[in-house]
Write a protein that holds these residues in place. Structure first.
Motif, PDB file in Angstrom:
ATOM      1  N   GLU A  77      29.075  20.662 -73.032  1.00  0.00           N
ATOM      2  CA  GLU A  77      28.882  21.380 -74.303  1.00  0.00           C
ATOM      3  C   GLU A  77      29.826  22.583 -74.370  1.00  0.00           C
ATOM      4  O   GLU A  77      30.047  23.249 -73.350  1.00  0.00           O
ATOM      5  N   ILE A  78      30.332  22.882 -75.563  1.00  0.00           N
ATOM      6  CA  ILE A  78      31.171  24.084 -75.721  1.00  0.00           C
ATOM      7  C   ILE A  78      30.299  25.332 -75.518  1.00  0.00           C
ATOM      8  O   ILE A  78      29.188  25.422 -76.039  1.00  0.00           O
ATOM      9  N   ASP A 102      35.359  24.838 -81.528  1.00  0.00           N
ATOM     10  CA  ASP A 102      35.456  23.720 -80.578  1.00  0.00           C
ATOM     11  C   ASP A 102      36.864  23.617 -79.990  1.00  0.00           C
ATOM     12  O   ASP A 102      37.041  23.424 -78.787  1.00  0.00           O
ATOM     13  N   LYS A 149      33.157  25.520 -71.172  1.00  0.00           N
ATOM     14  CA  LYS A 149      32.161  24.460 -71.291  1.00  0.00           C
ATOM     15  C   LYS A 149      30.921  24.818 -70.486  1.00  0.00           C
ATOM     16  O   LYS A 149      30.999  25.515 -69.472  1.00  0.00           O
ATOM     17  N   ASN A 158      37.606  23.975 -76.115  1.00  0.00           N
ATOM     18  CA  ASN A 158      38.228  22.861 -75.373  1.00  0.00           C
ATOM     19  C   ASN A 158      39.517  23.302 -74.711  1.00  0.00           C
ATOM     20  O   ASN A 158      39.774  23.025 -73.541  1.00  0.00           O
ATOM     21  N   ASP A 174      34.881  23.641 -86.035  1.00  0.00           N
ATOM     22  CA  ASP A 174      35.927  22.873 -85.352  1.00  0.00           C
ATOM     23  C   ASP A 174      36.972  23.812 -84.713  1.00  0.00           C
ATOM     24  O   ASP A 174      37.588  23.459 -83.706  1.00  0.00           O
ATOM     25  N   TYR A 226      29.796  28.456 -76.796  1.00  0.00           N
ATOM     26  CA  TYR A 226      30.195  29.218 -77.990  1.00  0.00           C
ATOM     27  C   TYR A 226      30.175  30.730 -77.761  1.00  0.00           C
ATOM     28  O   TYR A 226      30.957  31.467 -78.362  1.00  0.00           O
TER      29      TYR A 226
END
Ligand code: G4P
Length: 284
Positions: free
Chosen positions: A254-255, A240, A249, A244, A237, A257
């Motif tokens: 989708e994130i 995320d 993105k 965000n 989280d 990563y």
């Protein structure tokens, strides 16, 4: 700069330092103030033996000031002569000279009693790669000294640099290997740039950094990334939240990563999030 260390390199590096040790009165060990434990070479204590030693916590501008103070006190209690510096600052010689004079006082007093003429204190700088050895030598020499010392096995004729009126410094630092065995040390070395990014798992490095900041520097983490996590937020989280907040993105919202991972590592490494120390003095 990082080196891949092999047993042959290590033996050669150690031999070179042992040779140089014969020429000096005192060893100046450079550590990264952000990781005073992880940036120690595991063999150095053994190699130096009884020779007087000064420990310099370099990159103090990137480390937590209160932690650096605790480390200085801890080192003093251990009987070593420490100082904390920013290797790029102009007044560095005075800061290094003071503990060097202290560390060698007895030797020179003994020489004086024997009627030996006073001479400059001879010193050499040692440390693992990337702690700032060349920066400090160049700063003291007020010129760029060749960086061959960072390549184990490549030797050059060593020269003495006049460092103020009291000290002479070998222009080639002793380069030693970092500790490899403990995975957490590897993460800290990577986080501070002492080992190459391609020899560690970057996800683990970013997770380590985020968990550390969640536990010890939550306010700075929230502020820097403009997020709002607390001490119980799950690691995914946190990724995320940063993804965000930064708009990292991929298609389908989708994130990304990978981008979050890189960003966290570089922001931490460059001390953008704050001055952080990853080896806490109270943990030893
Ligand atoms: P080494 O000889 O021990 O391998 O280390 P070196 O002096 O090459 O320093 C490694 C990096 O750390 C260099 O950055 C150097 O500028 C930086 N550095 C050294 N001392 C300090 C310090 O006290 N504070 C800060 N903030 N940085 C320091 P680089 O990105 O590799 O090179 P460059 O940006 O200087 O070109």
């Amino acid at each position: 700069m990082s080196i891949n260390w092999f047993p042959g390199h290590m033996a050669k590096a150690r031999r070179q330092i042992e040779e140089s040790l014969k020429k000096v009165d005192v060893v100046i060990e450079i550590l990264d103030a952000r990781i005073p434990l992880a940036s120690k070479n595991p063999m150095l204590d053994h190699v130096i033996g009884d020779k007087p030693r000064v420990v310099i916590l370099n990159k103090k501008d990137m480390a937590s000031q209160s932690e650096t103070d605790k480390w200085l006190n801890h080192l003093k209690r251990q009987g070593v002569y420490p100082a904390a510096v920013n290797g790029k600052e102009p007044n560095i010689l005075k800061k290094i000279e003071a503990p060097v004079v202290e560390a060698t006082r007895e030797i020179f007093e003994r020489m004086e009693k024997k009627g030996i003429n006073p001479r400059a204190i001879r010193a050499m700088i040692v440390g693992i790669p990337n702690v700032g050895k060349s920066t400090i030598i160049n700063n003291i020499a007020k010129r760029k000294v060749a960086k061959t010392g960072n390549t184990p096995g490549v030797t050059k004729a060593q020269q003495w640099i006049k460092a103020g009126t009291k000290m002479e410094l070998l222009d080639t630092p002793g380069v030693l290997w970092p500790k490899f065995e403990d995975p957490e040390i590897g993460l800290k070395l990577s986080l501070t740039g002492a080992i190459k990014d391609n020899v560690v798992n970057l996800d683990e490095v970013a997770i380590f950094a985020l968990k550390f900041m969640q536990e010890h520097h939550l306010a700075e983490l929230n502020k820097f990334y403009n997020i709002n996590i607390d001490s119980t937020t799950e690691i995914v989280d946190i990724f995320d939240a940063i993804g965000n907040s930064r708009g990292f993105k991929m298609s389908g919202n989708e994130i990304d990563y990978e981008r979050v991972t890189e960003k966290v590592i570089y922001d931490t490494r460059d001390a953008k999030i704050g001055q952080l120390t990853f080896d806490l003095a109270e943990e030893i």
